[in-house]
Design a protein around this motif. Sequence first.
Motif, PDB file in Angstrom:
ATOM      1  N   SER A 175       1.154   4.286  15.958  1.00  0.00           N
ATOM      2  CA  SER A 175       1.662   4.413  14.584  1.00  0.00           C
ATOM      3  C   SER A 175       0.552   4.671  13.574  1.00  0.00           C
ATOM      4  CB  SER A 175       2.440   3.161  14.177  1.00  0.00           C
ATOM      5  OG  SER A 175       1.564   2.071  13.962  1.00  0.00           O
ATOM      6  N   LYS A 176       0.903   5.435  12.582  1.00  0.00           N
ATOM      7  CA  LYS A 176      -0.027   5.728  11.490  1.00  0.00           C
ATOM      8  C   LYS A 176      -0.424   4.433  10.776  1.00  0.00           C
ATOM      9  CE  LYS A 176      -0.269   8.145   7.056  1.00  0.00           C
ATOM     10  NZ  LYS A 176       0.476   8.919   6.072  1.00  0.00           N
ATOM     11  N   ALA A 177       0.544   3.545  10.569  1.00  0.00           N
ATOM     12  CA  ALA A 177       0.280   2.310   9.829  1.00  0.00           C
ATOM     13  C   ALA A 177      -0.789   1.454  10.502  1.00  0.00           C
ATOM     14  CB  ALA A 177       1.566   1.513   9.659  1.00  0.00           C
ATOM     15  N   PHE A 178      -0.715   1.320  11.813  1.00  0.00           N
ATOM     16  CA  PHE A 178      -1.676   0.465  12.505  1.00  0.00           C
ATOM     17  C   PHE A 178      -3.021   1.143  12.717  1.00  0.00           C
ATOM     18  CE2 PHE A 178       1.892  -2.178  12.930  1.00  0.00           C
ATOM     19  CZ  PHE A 178       1.414  -3.450  13.169  1.00  0.00           C
ATOM     20  N   ASN A 179      -3.070   2.443  12.673  1.00  0.00           N
ATOM     21  CA  ASN A 179      -4.329   3.164  12.836  1.00  0.00           C
ATOM     22  C   ASN A 179      -4.995   3.517  11.512  1.00  0.00           C
ATOM     23  OD1 ASN A 179      -4.842   3.635  15.756  1.00  0.00           O
ATOM     24  ND2 ASN A 179      -2.752   4.390  15.649  1.00  0.00           N
ATOM     25  N   PHE A 180      -4.309   3.309  10.414  1.00  0.00           N
ATOM     26  CA  PHE A 180      -4.751   3.756   9.101  1.00  0.00           C
ATOM     27  C   PHE A 180      -6.163   3.275   8.743  1.00  0.00           C
ATOM     28  CE2 PHE A 180      -4.098   4.831   4.628  1.00  0.00           C
ATOM     29  CZ  PHE A 180      -3.320   5.954   4.755  1.00  0.00           C
ATOM     30  N   PHE A 181      -6.432   1.991   8.919  1.00  0.00           N
ATOM     31  CA  PHE A 181      -7.728   1.434   8.534  1.00  0.00           C
ATOM     32  C   PHE A 181      -8.517   0.891   9.727  1.00  0.00           C
ATOM     33  CE2 PHE A 181      -5.331   0.974   4.500  1.00  0.00           C
ATOM     34  CZ  PHE A 181      -6.119   1.809   3.724  1.00  0.00           C
ATOM     35  N   ARG A 182      -8.185   1.358  10.909  1.00  0.00           N
ATOM     36  CA  ARG A 182      -8.992   0.999  12.076  1.00  0.00           C
ATOM     37  C   ARG A 182     -10.255   1.849  12.064  1.00  0.00           C
ATOM     38  NH1 ARG A 182      -4.233   0.801  16.626  1.00  0.00           N
ATOM     39  NH2 ARG A 182      -3.689  -1.397  16.352  1.00  0.00           N
ATOM     40  N   GLY A 183     -11.325   1.279  12.589  1.00  0.00           N
ATOM     41  CA  GLY A 183     -12.578   2.019  12.617  1.00  0.00           C
ATOM     42  C   GLY A 183     -13.243   2.056  11.256  1.00  0.00           C
ATOM     43  N   PHE A 184     -14.113   3.034  11.070  1.00  0.00           N
ATOM     44  CA  PHE A 184     -14.918   3.095   9.845  1.00  0.00           C
ATOM     45  C   PHE A 184     -14.803   4.424   9.106  1.00  0.00           C
ATOM     46  CE2 PHE A 184     -17.134   0.371  12.977  1.00  0.00           C
ATOM     47  CZ  PHE A 184     -16.922  -0.844  12.349  1.00  0.00           C
ATOM     48  N   ASP A 185     -14.115   5.398   9.663  1.00  0.00           N
ATOM     49  CA  ASP A 185     -14.045   6.727   9.054  1.00  0.00           C
ATOM     50  C   ASP A 185     -13.397   6.728   7.676  1.00  0.00           C
ATOM     51  OD1 ASP A 185     -15.314   7.812  11.235  1.00  0.00           O
ATOM     52  OD2 ASP A 185     -13.466   8.512  12.184  1.00  0.00           O
ATOM     53  N   TRP A 186     -12.488   5.809   7.419  1.00  0.00           N
ATOM     54  CA  TRP A 186     -11.775   5.749   6.142  1.00  0.00           C
ATOM     55  C   TRP A 186     -12.650   5.195   5.020  1.00  0.00           C
ATOM     56  CZ3 TRP A 186     -11.553   1.102   3.741  1.00  0.00           C
ATOM     57  CH2 TRP A 186     -11.829  -0.020   4.523  1.00  0.00           C
ATOM     58  N   MET A 187     -13.739   4.524   5.374  1.00  0.00           N
ATOM     59  CA  MET A 187     -14.537   3.787   4.393  1.00  0.00           C
ATOM     60  C   MET A 187     -15.282   4.690   3.426  1.00  0.00           C
ATOM     61  SD  MET A 187     -16.293   0.703   6.502  1.00  0.00           S
ATOM     62  CE  MET A 187     -15.328  -0.659   7.101  1.00  0.00           C
ATOM     63  N   GLN A 188     -15.334   4.232   2.192  1.00  0.00           N
ATOM     64  CA  GLN A 188     -16.164   4.849   1.161  1.00  0.00           C
ATOM     65  C   GLN A 188     -17.426   4.000   1.030  1.00  0.00           C
ATOM     66  OE1 GLN A 188     -13.721   4.778  -2.388  1.00  0.00           O
ATOM     67  NE2 GLN A 188     -12.479   6.484  -1.698  1.00  0.00           N
TER      68      GLN A 188
ATOM     69  N   LEU B  43       0.823  -1.206   0.000  1.00  0.00           N
ATOM     70  CA  LEU B  43       0.000   0.000   0.000  1.00  0.00           C
ATOM     71  C   LEU B  43       0.857   1.255   0.000  1.00  0.00           C
ATOM     72  CD1 LEU B  43      -2.653  -1.182   2.593  1.00  0.00           C
ATOM     73  CD2 LEU B  43      -2.766  -1.288   0.100  1.00  0.00           C
ATOM     74  N   PRO B  44       0.529   2.215  -0.858  1.00  0.00           N
ATOM     75  CA  PRO B  44       1.334   3.436  -0.951  1.00  0.00           C
ATOM     76  C   PRO B  44       1.180   4.343   0.265  1.00  0.00           C
ATOM     77  CG  PRO B  44      -0.614   3.617  -2.340  1.00  0.00           C
ATOM     78  CD  PRO B  44      -0.603   2.215  -1.799  1.00  0.00           C
ATOM     79  N   GLY B  45       2.299   4.915   0.701  1.00  0.00           N
ATOM     80  CA  GLY B  45       2.284   5.922   1.751  1.00  0.00           C
ATOM     81  C   GLY B  45       2.006   5.412   3.151  1.00  0.00           C
ATOM     82  N   LEU B  46       2.102   4.118   3.376  1.00  0.00           N
ATOM     83  CA  LEU B  46       1.761   3.583   4.689  1.00  0.00           C
ATOM     84  C   LEU B  46       2.855   3.818   5.719  1.00  0.00           C
ATOM     85  CD1 LEU B  46      -0.633   2.245   5.960  1.00  0.00           C
ATOM     86  CD2 LEU B  46       0.420   0.052   5.505  1.00  0.00           C
ATOM     87  N   ASP B  47       4.116   3.738   5.347  1.00  0.00           N
ATOM     88  CA  ASP B  47       5.241   4.021   6.235  1.00  0.00           C
ATOM     89  C   ASP B  47       5.183   3.193   7.511  1.00  0.00           C
ATOM     90  OD1 ASP B  47       7.631   5.203   6.958  1.00  0.00           O
ATOM     91  OD2 ASP B  47       6.647   6.861   7.998  1.00  0.00           O
ATOM     92  N   CYS B  48       5.464   1.914   7.378  1.00  0.00           N
ATOM     93  CA  CYS B  48       5.410   1.000   8.513  1.00  0.00           C
ATOM     94  C   CYS B  48       6.589   1.241   9.450  1.00  0.00           C
ATOM     95  CB  CYS B  48       5.428  -0.438   8.016  1.00  0.00           C
ATOM     96  SG  CYS B  48       3.952  -0.839   7.062  1.00  0.00           S
ATOM     97  N   PRO B  49       6.318   1.330  10.755  1.00  0.00           N
ATOM     98  CA  PRO B  49       7.383   1.581  11.728  1.00  0.00           C
ATOM     99  C   PRO B  49       8.273   0.354  11.899  1.00  0.00           C
ATOM    100  CG  PRO B  49       5.316   1.170  12.851  1.00  0.00           C
ATOM    101  CD  PRO B  49       5.011   1.198  11.384  1.00  0.00           C
ATOM    102  N   ASN B  50       9.457   0.573  12.469  1.00  0.00           N
ATOM    103  CA  ASN B  50      10.420  -0.498  12.660  1.00  0.00           C
ATOM    104  C   ASN B  50      10.583  -0.773  14.152  1.00  0.00           C
ATOM    105  OD1 ASN B  50      13.153  -1.845  12.883  1.00  0.00           O
ATOM    106  ND2 ASN B  50      12.952  -1.657  10.655  1.00  0.00           N
TER     107      ASN B  50
END
Length: 151
Positions: A64-77, A44-51
């Motif tokens: 981390s942004k990576a683990f919160n990126f698709f949590r919940g429902f706000d991101w959904m179309q 996935l582009p722009g995810l920037d997974c932490p180390n």
Amino acid sequence: MKIYYVVPDFYEDRPKACMNGWGTTFLTIAPDGAALPCHSARELPGLDCPNVNAYSIEDIWYESKAFNFFRGFDWMQEPCRSCDEKTKDFGGCRCQAYLLTGNMYKADPVCGKSPDHGLIGQAIASARSAAVADTEKPLVFRNSKNSKTFV
């Protein structure tokens, strides 16, 4: 060690909750130390997974942004955002959606409610025609002492 993988669900009408839901259950650590919410998250582009060499597991999991990126429902179309099954499938697989549609926010095309569901039929047809074109190759073991060929 446990090896987890997701079997493609191209023959289903509803997507499964990839990895039990993004960032809800699993944390995969790649050989280079990258912490991934799913085994294919690097696609996935722009995810920037932490180390794990730079951050604690607790910080990775919660902050981390990576683990919160698709949590919940706000991101959904749509149609996911208003779907009554979103608490079961969490919109399906983000990597599958991205690899098939070019957009990681779109509904997983496996879902019969997805406007891109036709892509699944095309992928199946393409795989079947490629399989027919392939000729079977024998399985040859490297151990020459007990070398047998299986077809």
